[in-house]
Scaffold this motif. Structure first.
Motif, PDB file in Angstrom:
ATOM      1  N   ILE A  25       0.861  -1.179   0.000  1.00  0.00           N
ATOM      2  CA  ILE A  25       0.000   0.000   0.000  1.00  0.00           C
ATOM      3  C   ILE A  25       0.898   1.230   0.000  1.00  0.00           C
ATOM      4  N   LEU A  26       0.576   2.191  -0.851  1.00  0.00           N
ATOM      5  CA  LEU A  26       1.391   3.391  -0.937  1.00  0.00           C
ATOM      6  C   LEU A  26       1.373   4.162   0.374  1.00  0.00           C
ATOM      7  N   GLY A  27       2.535   4.713   0.743  1.00  0.00           N
ATOM      8  CA  GLY A  27       2.613   5.546   1.926  1.00  0.00           C
ATOM      9  C   GLY A  27       1.901   6.874   1.724  1.00  0.00           C
ATOM     10  N   ASP A  28       1.821   7.657   2.797  1.00  0.00           N
ATOM     11  CA  ASP A  28       1.101   8.928   2.717  1.00  0.00           C
ATOM     12  C   ASP A  28       1.968  10.072   2.207  1.00  0.00           C
ATOM     13  N   GLY A  29       3.229   9.798   1.833  1.00  0.00           N
ATOM     14  CA  GLY A  29       4.089  10.809   1.238  1.00  0.00           C
ATOM     15  C   GLY A  29       4.844  11.670   2.220  1.00  0.00           C
ATOM     16  N   SER A  30       4.687  11.447   3.514  1.00  0.00           N
ATOM     17  CA  SER A  30       5.343  12.296   4.505  1.00  0.00           C
ATOM     18  C   SER A  30       6.811  11.926   4.667  1.00  0.00           C
ATOM     19  N   ARG A  31       7.621  12.924   5.087  1.00  0.00           N
ATOM     20  CA  ARG A  31       9.036  12.715   5.356  1.00  0.00           C
ATOM     21  C   ARG A  31       9.375  13.311   6.708  1.00  0.00           C
ATOM     22  N   TYR A  32      10.280  12.678   7.415  1.00  0.00           N
ATOM     23  CA  TYR A  32      10.782  13.196   8.686  1.00  0.00           C
ATOM     24  C   TYR A  32       9.634  13.604   9.610  1.00  0.00           C
ATOM     25  N   ASN A  33       8.740  12.679   9.853  1.00  0.00           N
ATOM     26  CA  ASN A  33       7.579  12.967  10.674  1.00  0.00           C
ATOM     27  C   ASN A  33       7.711  12.207  11.987  1.00  0.00           C
ATOM     28  N   ASN A  34       7.805  12.929  13.101  1.00  0.00           N
ATOM     29  CA  ASN A  34       8.006  12.301  14.398  1.00  0.00           C
ATOM     30  C   ASN A  34       6.714  11.864  15.071  1.00  0.00           C
ATOM     31  N   THR A  35       5.583  12.112  14.434  1.00  0.00           N
ATOM     32  CA  THR A  35       4.303  11.719  15.009  1.00  0.00           C
ATOM     33  C   THR A  35       4.154  10.204  14.955  1.00  0.00           C
ATOM     34  N   PRO A  36       3.863   9.536  16.075  1.00  0.00           N
ATOM     35  CA  PRO A  36       3.690   8.079  16.052  1.00  0.00           C
ATOM     36  C   PRO A  36       2.631   7.651  15.050  1.00  0.00           C
ATOM     37  N   ASN A  37       2.914   6.561  14.387  1.00  0.00           N
ATOM     38  CA  ASN A  37       1.994   6.034  13.391  1.00  0.00           C
ATOM     39  C   ASN A  37       0.791   5.384  14.059  1.00  0.00           C
ATOM     40  N   SER A  38      -0.375   5.648  13.562  1.00  0.00           N
ATOM     41  CA  SER A  38      -1.579   5.038  14.107  1.00  0.00           C
ATOM     42  C   SER A  38      -1.650   3.570  13.718  1.00  0.00           C
ATOM     43  N   LEU A  39      -1.947   2.725  14.685  1.00  0.00           N
ATOM     44  CA  LEU A  39      -2.087   1.300  14.382  1.00  0.00           C
ATOM     45  C   LEU A  39      -3.313   1.026  13.527  1.00  0.00           C
ATOM     46  N   LYS A  40      -4.203   2.002  13.404  1.00  0.00           N
ATOM     47  CA  LYS A  40      -5.365   1.827  12.530  1.00  0.00           C
ATOM     48  C   LYS A  40      -4.951   1.892  11.059  1.00  0.00           C
ATOM     49  N   THR A  41      -3.845   2.573  10.785  1.00  0.00           N
ATOM     50  CA  THR A  41      -3.331   2.658   9.418  1.00  0.00           C
ATOM     51  C   THR A  41      -1.834   2.385   9.427  1.00  0.00           C
ATOM     52  N   PRO A  42      -1.429   1.174   9.727  1.00  0.00           N
ATOM     53  CA  PRO A  42       0.007   0.881   9.870  1.00  0.00           C
ATOM     54  C   PRO A  42       0.794   1.012   8.583  1.00  0.00           C
ATOM     55  N   TRP A  43       0.115   1.087   7.443  1.00  0.00           N
ATOM     56  CA  TRP A  43       0.816   1.203   6.179  1.00  0.00           C
ATOM     57  C   TRP A  43       1.181   2.656   5.854  1.00  0.00           C
ATOM     58  N   ALA A  44       0.616   3.618   6.555  1.00  0.00           N
ATOM     59  CA  ALA A  44       0.777   5.013   6.165  1.00  0.00           C
ATOM     60  C   ALA A  44       2.209   5.499   6.280  1.00  0.00           C
ATOM     61  N   ARG A  45       2.923   5.058   7.343  1.00  0.00           N
ATOM     62  CA  ARG A  45       4.299   5.483   7.536  1.00  0.00           C
ATOM     63  C   ARG A  45       5.142   4.305   8.019  1.00  0.00           C
ATOM     64  N   THR A  46       6.407   4.355   7.669  1.00  0.00           N
ATOM     65  CA  THR A  46       7.368   3.336   8.089  1.00  0.00           C
ATOM     66  C   THR A  46       8.240   3.891   9.206  1.00  0.00           C
ATOM     67  N   ALA A  47       8.389   3.100  10.272  1.00  0.00           N
ATOM     68  CA  ALA A  47       9.278   3.494  11.359  1.00  0.00           C
ATOM     69  C   ALA A  47      10.723   3.333  10.909  1.00  0.00           C
ATOM     70  N   THR A  48      11.551   4.337  11.156  1.00  0.00           N
ATOM     71  CA  THR A  48      12.939   4.284  10.711  1.00  0.00           C
ATOM     72  C   THR A  48      13.894   4.599  11.853  1.00  0.00           C
ATOM     73  N   LYS A  49      15.062   4.005  11.779  1.00  0.00           N
ATOM     74  CA  LYS A  49      16.142   4.245  12.739  1.00  0.00           C
ATOM     75  C   LYS A  49      17.316   4.829  11.971  1.00  0.00           C
ATOM     76  N   GLU A  50      17.847   5.953  12.444  1.00  0.00           N
ATOM     77  CA  GLU A  50      18.951   6.605  11.761  1.00  0.00           C
ATOM     78  C   GLU A  50      20.194   5.705  11.743  1.00  0.00           C
ATOM     79  N   ASP A 102      12.412   8.403  13.309  1.00  0.00           N
ATOM     80  CA  ASP A 102      11.524   9.168  12.437  1.00  0.00           C
ATOM     81  C   ASP A 102      10.504   8.242  11.797  1.00  0.00           C
ATOM     82  N   TRP A 103       9.516   8.853  11.160  1.00  0.00           N
ATOM     83  CA  TRP A 103       8.499   8.125  10.398  1.00  0.00           C
ATOM     84  C   TRP A 103       8.497   8.660   8.969  1.00  0.00           C
TER      85      TRP A 103
END
Length: 312
Positions: free
Chosen positions: A161-186, A226-227
């Protein structure tokens, strides 16, 4: 035609003096097979670049090389799932769902829903930059002899599923839409296995070994800097973040994907189809796989051999 299966181009992982990895991000499987379904003219626009293993497609880092720009910005309906996007979006201009190349650079690229199998994700097989137990990784081309499980039992593609297009977003991802953002570790917050291990065939991130004790949902929660909402953001890029998946998690898991900032990590198959995902095997057959598939069986489908550890 070539007696080998398609692969990611680009060079495999190298380690820097700072202790983290770098890699030439090359072309995707989709890019390599364009001539085989009527898009030879588009392939020709970057064919010379495709043949050069040192080519860098730095879409991820903020720009597109001229050689691949035309293709990268071409929306190809065959690479998009209508269950994810409206038909008008599939055939129209680059939309808000397309990824942007980098901060402050208005260079959209065409995204895609279909992703190549980077393996079971067990052990260190989540690492697409080296030879893994799946059908697709960097540089190494699989042959029929490398698929002892058989082509009818081995996955080559599934869906994302395509992501929501966001970059460098520190807002926790909602478990209702786990595909929207990917959790990343620097990268500078991660310890990588060094060149000695890599040359010995042991890839991956130190401390991230997907065995029986590895709890991916908890790992995601505890290891986020980041997300990013760039899942599937470019069909032309040969990188797990954009065009790869593993079968470590069952289809459509209720937790986000996780990776480092160069895309090494765990990416699940996901779709908006009720109850599962479509998956294509190496023999060309397509099947619908339920979200409730037995996880060990899903692991084995993602692997081209029998060396998958028994996991719960």
């Amino acid at each position: 035609a070539k007696k080998v299966y398609p692969h990611y181009t680009g060079t495999a992982r190298k380690f820097s003096s700072k202790g983290y990895h770098s890699s030439n991000i090359g072309y995707s499987v989709q890019a390599g097979v364009l001539p085989y379904f009527g898009r030879a003219e588009l392939f020709e626009t970057f064919s010379e670049s495709y043949a050069d293993e040192n080519t860098k497609l730095w879409v991820w880092l903020g720009f597109i090389e001229e050689a691949s720009k035309e293709a990268a910005q071409t929306v190809i309906p065959a690479f998009r799932c209508p269950a994810d996007s409206p038909v008008s979006e599939l055939n129209g201009e680059l939309s808000a769902k397309q990824g942007l190349c980098g901060d402050g650079r208005n260079s959209p690229v065409a995204c895609g829903n279909y992703v190549a199998c980077n393996g079971s994700g067990t052990g260190y097989n989540y690492d697409h930059t080296v030879l893994n137990d799946g059908m697709v990784s960097k540089k190494v081309q699989r042959t029929a002899e490398m698929i002892p499980d058989g082509t009818v039992n081995t996955l080559l593609f599934s869906e994302a599923i395509l992501g929501d297009g966001s970059r460098y977003n520190n807002t926790p991802n909602s478990l209702k839409t786990p595909w929207a953002r990917t959790a990343t570790k620097e990268q500078n917050n991660i310890t990588y296995r060094g060149d000695t291990d890599w040359l010995a065939g042991v890839p991956g991130i130190e401390g991230v070994y997907a065995d029986r004790s590895f709890d991916l949902p908890t790992h995601v929660t505890n290891n986020v800097d980041d997300w990013f909402g760039l899942r599937g953001f470019s069909w032309i890029i040969g990188d797990s973040y954009s065009t790869g998946f593993t079968t470590f998690s069952s289809p459509n898991p209720p937790y986000p994907d996780w990776c480092d900032t160069m895309g090494i990590g765990f990416f699940a198959a996901r779709s908006f189809h009720a109850g599962g995902v479509n998956a294509a095997c190496v023999d060309g057959s397509v099947r619908f796989v339920s979200d409730s598939v037995a996880v060990p069986n899903w692991h084995r489908m993602g692997s081209r051999n029998d060396n998958v550890p028994e996991l719960p």
